[in-house]
Design an enzyme around this catalytic site. Structure first.
Site, PDB file in Angstrom:
ATOM      1  N   GLU A  57       0.879  -1.176   0.000  1.00 53.50           N
ATOM      2  CA  GLU A  57       0.000   0.000   0.000  1.00 53.50           C
ATOM      3  C   GLU A  57       0.912   1.221   0.000  1.00 53.50           C
ATOM      4  O   GLU A  57       1.485   1.568   1.037  1.00 53.50           O
ATOM      5  CB  GLU A  57      -0.885   0.001   1.252  1.00 53.50           C
ATOM      6  N   CYS A  78      -1.913   9.248   2.329  1.00 51.94           N
ATOM      7  CA  CYS A  78      -1.600   8.786   0.978  1.00 51.94           C
ATOM      8  C   CYS A  78      -2.644   9.236  -0.039  1.00 51.94           C
ATOM      9  O   CYS A  78      -2.356   9.310  -1.215  1.00 51.94           O
ATOM     10  CB  CYS A  78      -1.448   7.273   0.976  1.00 51.94           C
TER      11      CYS A  78
HETATM   12  P1  NAD Z   1       8.570   4.642   4.731  1.00 55.36           P
HETATM   13  O1  NAD Z   1       8.457   3.869   3.473  1.00 55.36           O
HETATM   14  O2  NAD Z   1       9.743   5.499   4.927  1.00 55.36           O
HETATM   15  O3  NAD Z   1       8.533   3.649   5.993  1.00 55.36           O
HETATM   16  C1  NAD Z   1       7.473   2.757   6.204  1.00 55.36           C
HETATM   17  C2  NAD Z   1       7.958   1.589   7.058  1.00 55.36           C
HETATM   18  O4  NAD Z   1       8.933   0.861   6.318  1.00 55.36           O
HETATM   19  C3  NAD Z   1       8.632   2.017   8.362  1.00 55.36           C
HETATM   20  O5  NAD Z   1       8.254   1.120   9.393  1.00 55.36           O
HETATM   21  C4  NAD Z   1      10.113   1.867   8.028  1.00 55.36           C
HETATM   22  O6  NAD Z   1      10.919   1.646   9.150  1.00 55.36           O
HETATM   23  C5  NAD Z   1      10.076   0.636   7.129  1.00 55.36           C
HETATM   24  N1  NAD Z   1      11.251   0.458   6.263  1.00 55.36           N
HETATM   25  C6  NAD Z   1      12.051   1.415   5.719  1.00 55.36           C
HETATM   26  N2  NAD Z   1      13.060   0.831   5.028  1.00 55.36           N
HETATM   27  C7  NAD Z   1      12.883  -0.518   5.111  1.00 55.36           C
HETATM   28  C8  NAD Z   1      13.593  -1.656   4.615  1.00 55.36           C
HETATM   29  N3  NAD Z   1      14.711  -1.536   3.895  1.00 55.36           N
HETATM   30  N4  NAD Z   1      13.126  -2.881   4.903  1.00 55.36           N
HETATM   31  C9  NAD Z   1      11.993  -3.039   5.624  1.00 55.36           C
HETATM   32  N5  NAD Z   1      11.298  -2.014   6.152  1.00 55.36           N
HETATM   33  C10 NAD Z   1      11.725  -0.759   5.888  1.00 55.36           C
HETATM   34  O7  NAD Z   1       7.193   5.477   4.865  1.00 55.36           O
HETATM   35  P2  NAD Z   1       6.774   6.550   5.967  1.00 55.36           P
HETATM   36  O8  NAD Z   1       7.596   7.771   5.768  1.00 55.36           O
HETATM   37  O9  NAD Z   1       6.698   5.920   7.307  1.00 55.36           O
HETATM   38  O10 NAD Z   1       5.251   6.821   5.492  1.00 55.36           O
HETATM   39  C11 NAD Z   1       4.943   7.646   4.423  1.00 55.36           C
HETATM   40  C12 NAD Z   1       4.618   6.867   3.158  1.00 55.36           C
HETATM   41  O11 NAD Z   1       3.617   5.904   3.409  1.00 55.36           O
HETATM   42  C13 NAD Z   1       4.048   7.758   2.064  1.00 55.36           C
HETATM   43  O12 NAD Z   1       4.660   7.458   0.843  1.00 55.36           O
HETATM   44  C14 NAD Z   1       2.574   7.390   2.037  1.00 55.36           C
HETATM   45  O13 NAD Z   1       1.911   7.609   0.835  1.00 55.36           O
HETATM   46  C15 NAD Z   1       2.618   5.953   2.376  1.00 55.36           C
HETATM   47  N6  NAD Z   1       1.315   5.523   2.889  1.00 55.36           N
HETATM   48  C16 NAD Z   1       0.512   4.736   2.110  1.00 55.36           C
HETATM   49  C17 NAD Z   1      -0.744   4.350   2.573  1.00 55.36           C
HETATM   50  C18 NAD Z   1      -1.649   3.457   1.774  1.00 55.36           C
HETATM   51  O14 NAD Z   1      -2.548   2.861   2.361  1.00 55.36           O
HETATM   52  N7  NAD Z   1      -1.481   3.333   0.466  1.00 55.36           N
HETATM   53  C19 NAD Z   1      -1.184   4.792   3.818  1.00 55.36           C
HETATM   54  C20 NAD Z   1      -0.340   5.614   4.571  1.00 55.36           C
HETATM   55  C21 NAD Z   1       0.912   5.955   4.104  1.00 55.36           C
END
Ligand code: NAD
Length: 480
Positions: free
Chosen positions: A253, A289
């Site tokens: 997502e 998002c």
């Molecule tokens: P992010 O991708 O930076 O981090 C999300 C999660 O992934 C965190 O727990 C982080 O620690 C983990 N992560 C980061 N690198 C990783 C790796 N190499 N391996 C495994 N896990 C890893 O996102 P964020 O800054 O926390 O959130 C913002 C983003 O989330 C935006 O792009 C937003 O659009 C998206 N989002 C999408 C939805 C949806 O339902 N489509 C909902 C909310 C947020």
């Protein structure tokens, strides 16, 4: 549940035991910058143990659908009973307003209630193979079985409900889970996990590993014993997870730069302007998002809409998220607020007009309306994830659809029109996982199928649909 004013430490949770070992990550109040707690970081060994526990628990403890349903409903009730603490924690660790955080708790209650209902409705379907010549004596149907161990990774912006969308359906389907919440806002999620234990979830069904993505998250996605990964977060990390996890189920997502079209026949322009301002600036401070980001407005109503929209943006009060009078709190970090500030400055340097906002105070970024933008500017073609909206005029229906589709993302789009033919054309031609008619792109209710195409991801959420993702469909053929 414990009071939230003292500095609390949270461990990793393995087999129902909270482990306070290793390095700590401080967690801050995003408005005051005071430390409110700390979580213990899960190293590779801790992650391994968490997976081992989830694998063993899946083999040893089977819950009936009725048991799972009861636990999930009790969780929903406990969320309601602990609302005050949860809202308080969310306001502190995410920097969103009290109203916004109350809405998130409402939604998490709903997500668990729906998951509880869906736990009792998991079924396959009949397969009429007896219709095939030579197979008249066969009877076939499918059954759904749990995938096993689910690795769930969640983001910072709506940590409670986005974790609920993974944990609720995973338990409903009979899976065990290892959850890695965001390293910047994990406390509300850890409180949820404790409530699920109180609701009767057996130890080992839900293990938690805390830490940074490139360490703890990376150890988790490298563990081949996990049967499925479910991720909500950025497209960058989503792509990395997909590329790293080989032949197994992955649901993603991801982000969006959400468009909403406002056609010349739309009713009540002033109300639409206020709604767009709420969903572009107020909901999660623009860090959602499906937050309104690109508004395509028909030339005939453009001036009227713009003036109402700019006024609605100016009317919003930015400040302390804990103050009930505040409409917009702060962004997740100063680094993120500076990034948004730079994107806006870059757009203005390239010819965009700042209609209002463009101002930053620490982690607070003021609601910002841009016009005269072009499709190559970051504020248009990338995901802003902050309170910045571009208003763009169009002349024809073809142009509106082409501009809305001009994106690498495809999560949800909105369209306001009373023209049924235009609305249905938009449904067919907009390249998005969801098209919302007579509302902005931001509409979501937790029971509906939710998920994007293109860089917005793979698979659907919404408990019924997540359960489909989190089960294997097995075909049964009887030779009679
Ligand atoms: P992010 O991708 O930076 O981090 C999300 C999660 O992934 C965190 O727990 C982080 O620690 C983990 N992560 C980061 N690198 C990783 C790796 N190499 N391996 C495994 N896990 C890893 O996102 P964020 O800054 O926390 O959130 C913002 C983003 O989330 C935006 O792009 C937003 O659009 C998206 N989002 C999408 C939805 C949806 O339902 N489509 C909902 C909310 C947020």
């Amino acid at each position: 549940m414990e009071a939230t004013n003292k500095l609390l430490e949270y461990g990793n949770i393995i087999g129902g035991t909270e482990l306070f070992e290793g390095d700590k990550i401080p967690i801050y109040n995003k408005y005051t910058n005071e430390q409110i707690g700390a979580v213990y970081k899960a190293d590779q060994n801790v992650v391994k143990n968490a997976v081992t526990n989830a694998v063993d628990t899946f083999k040893k403890i089977k819950l009936s659908p009725a048991d799972r349903s009861e636990i999930l409903l009790k969780t929903a009730k406990l969320l309601e009973m602990n609302r005050e603490v949860l809202v308080h924690t969310l306001v502190q660790e995410v920097g969103r307003t009290v109203t916004d955080c109350n809405t998130e708790v409402d939604r998490a209650i709903n997500t668990f209630t729906i998951s509880s209902e869906e736990a009792k409705r998991i079924s396959g379907h009949g397969v009429p193979i007896e219709g095939q010549k030579g197979h008249e004596n066969r009877l076939s149907f499918t059954v759904r079985t749990p995938v096993g161990v689910v690795g769930a990774i969640t983001p910072f912006n709506m940590p409670l409900n986005l974790s609920a969308h993974k944990v609720g359906p995973a338990v409903a389907a009979g899976n065990t889970v290892i959850l890695k919440p965001s390293e910047v806002a994990p406390i509300t999620v850890l409180k949820l996990v404790k409530l699920m234990k109180e609701a009767g979830l057996p130890d080992g069904y839900l293990n938690v590993v805390n830490g940074f993505g490139n360490e703890t998250g990376q150890y988790l996605i490298e563990d081949d014993r996990v049967n499925m990964f479910t991720f909500t977060g950025s497209a960058r990390v989503g792509r990395h997870i997909k590329n790293s996890t080989g032949i197994k189920k992955v649901s993603l997502e991801l982000g969006n730069n959400s468009p909403t079209i406002i056609h010349k026949d739309a009713a009540q322009i002033g109300d639409i302007a206020k709604l767009a301002a709420q969903r572009g600036f107020v909901t999660a401070n623009g860090q959602a998002c499906i937050a309104v980001q690109r508004l395509y407005v028909h030339r005939d109503i453009y001036d009227e809409f713009l003036s109402e929209f700019v006024q609605a943006a100016k009317d919003l009060k930015v400040g302390n998220p804990a103050d009930p009078q505040t409409d917009i709190g702060v962004m997740i970090s100063e680094k993120e607020a500076v990034r948004v500030e730079k994107w806006v400055e870059e757009a203005v340097a390239n010819g965009a007009k700042l209609e209002c906002g463009g101002k930053r105070e620490g982690t607070a970024y003021y609601p910002t309306v841009l016009t005269n933008v072009n499709a190559d500017m970051k504020v248009v073609c990338e995901e802003v994830f902050g309170p910045v909206v571009s208003v763009i005029p169009y002349e024809s229906i073809d142009e509106a659809l082409q501009k809305a589709n001009d994106s690498d993302y495809g999560l949800q789009a909105g369209i306001f029109t009373t023209d049924f033919n235009f609305a249905m054309r938009a449904v067919r031609e907009l390249d998005f996982g969801g098209v919302i008619i007579n509302d902005v792109s931001t509409f979501r209710t937790d029971a509906m199928p939710y998920g994007g195409i293109k860089n917005s991801g793979l698979g659907k959420e919404g408990p019924k649909y997540t359960i489909e993702e989190m089960t294997n469909e097995k075909v049964v053929v009887m030779n009679l």
